[in-house]
Design an enzyme around this catalytic site. Structure first.
Site, PDB file in Angstrom:
ATOM      1  N   LYS A 169     -21.056   1.594   8.237  1.00 17.34           N
ATOM      2  CA  LYS A 169     -19.876   2.399   7.903  1.00 17.34           C
ATOM      3  C   LYS A 169     -19.977   2.770   6.430  1.00 17.34           C
ATOM      4  O   LYS A 169     -19.408   2.099   5.555  1.00 17.34           O
ATOM      5  CB  LYS A 169     -18.603   1.614   8.214  1.00 17.34           C
ATOM      6  CG  LYS A 169     -17.349   2.456   8.381  1.00 17.34           C
ATOM      7  CD  LYS A 169     -16.210   1.606   8.903  1.00 17.34           C
ATOM      8  CE  LYS A 169     -14.921   2.394   9.049  1.00 17.34           C
ATOM      9  NZ  LYS A 169     -14.987   3.408  10.116  1.00 17.34           N
ATOM     10  N   LEU A 170     -20.711   3.828   6.161  1.00 18.99           N
ATOM     11  CA  LEU A 170     -21.013   4.260   4.796  1.00 18.99           C
ATOM     12  C   LEU A 170     -20.186   5.490   4.431  1.00 18.99           C
ATOM     13  O   LEU A 170     -20.009   6.400   5.252  1.00 18.99           O
ATOM     14  CB  LEU A 170     -22.502   4.580   4.648  1.00 18.99           C
ATOM     15  CG  LEU A 170     -23.464   3.440   4.977  1.00 18.99           C
ATOM     16  CD1 LEU A 170     -24.907   3.914   4.882  1.00 18.99           C
ATOM     17  CD2 LEU A 170     -23.219   2.250   4.048  1.00 18.99           C
TER      18      LEU A 170
END
Length: 296
Positions: free
Chosen positions: A154-155
């Site tokens: 989850k960037l």
């Protein structure tokens, strides 16, 4: 929407302080390149007090996202959970959305960060998509190739893709965008996973080209408890549009029914769908009205 005011407290690198007193360096890699990892978590007011739903799973994924992106993660996760509960208390929040963010220190080079910080903030936020059934449009934008970026992380930078897709969908009159992968198969919405219903079974895209959401896992667990067959597979656009129904799921979205995709309207009543059953079971779970987790 005002996410904070003059009295809002945030947690930053081990300390609590007012948001208006806090600052960040303008030369950080996170600001310039989107090189950061974050989580979306919800807290609920239950009969047993304030409860952060699946807090450990979320902070585990935050650490894993950092590992996949070569971002250091030097914190004790249990201490972060304790700090998050304290943050809710300080802000007098019961039902809340929580955003931990690991961001990088100043460094204009395209290499791993020289240092990192962690921010945790929280605010009151209803279900991201509201309570109505959604009209989705299949986006011209595709999910990134998993060979270009770790899709299970989850960037922050990955969400530029989501912003573009959502903006285009809303401009076209839809509530939300549905993205395909590089092979033209159904992937996910801009910030939520998708399930489709067909002949009494649920189907969801397999991992590889999607973010395998924590709520997605919870839905699969509920299916096991409720004896609903749930299958992970490649889903074509044709299968999607010929489904009996569909819904989105995610921490911010929770469980949101889909009324239509492009020009295809799902005819069965939402209250008669498997999605509605899952929606009710999920709400009972997070509010601890029924403790499915004991069974799972």
């Amino acid at each position: 929407m005002n996410y904070y005011n003059s009295n809002t407290i945030i947690y930053l690198d081990g300390k609590f302080d007012k948001a208006i007193n806090s600052s960040t360096d303008l030369y950080g890699q996170s600001l310039h390149y989107g090189y950061a990892a974050f989580e979306g978590i919800r807290a609920y007011k239950t009969h047993n007090g304030n409860r952060i739903f699946k807090a450990a799973a979320h902070f585990d994924r935050l650490e894993r996202s950092c590992q996949l992106a070569n971002i250091p993660f030097p914190w004790d996760k249990q201490e972060l959970i304790v700090a998050t509960y304290k943050l809710l208390q300080l802000n007098k929040l019961k039902d809340a959305y929580i955003r931990p963010l690991v961001f990088c220190h100043p460094n204009m080079k395209l290499n791993e960060p020289s240092g990192v910080s962690i921010l945790i903030c929280a605010w009151e936020w209803d279900a991201y998509s509201g309570s109505k059934l959604l009209n989705l449009g299949i986006s011209k934008y595709e999910r990134p190739n998993p060979k270009s970026t770790p899709m299970e992380a989850k960037l922050s930078g990955n969400y530029v893709n989501s912003i573009l897709a959502t903006t285009a969908a809303k401009a076209a009159g839809f509530d939300e965008a549905l993205l395909l992968d590089m092979n033209g198969l159904v992937a996910e919405a801009s910030g939520a996973n998708i399930f489709i219903e067909k002949d009494g079974k649920l189907y969801t895209p397999k991992t590889g080209n999607i973010l395998p959401g924590i709520t997605r896992t919870t839905v699969k667990e509920l299916c096991h408890v409720l004896d609903i067959e749930c299958i992970e597979k490649d889903i074509t656009v044709s299968e999607l549009k010929n489904a009996d129904g569909a819904f989105l799921c995610g921490t911010a979205t929770e469980i949101a029914g889909i009324a239509a995709i492009d020009d295809v309207v799902f005819r069965p009543l939402w209250r008669e769908s498997i999605g509605y059953t899952i929606q009710r079971a999920y709400k009972n779970l997070v509010l601890e009205k029924v403790n499915y987790e004991v069974i799972i």
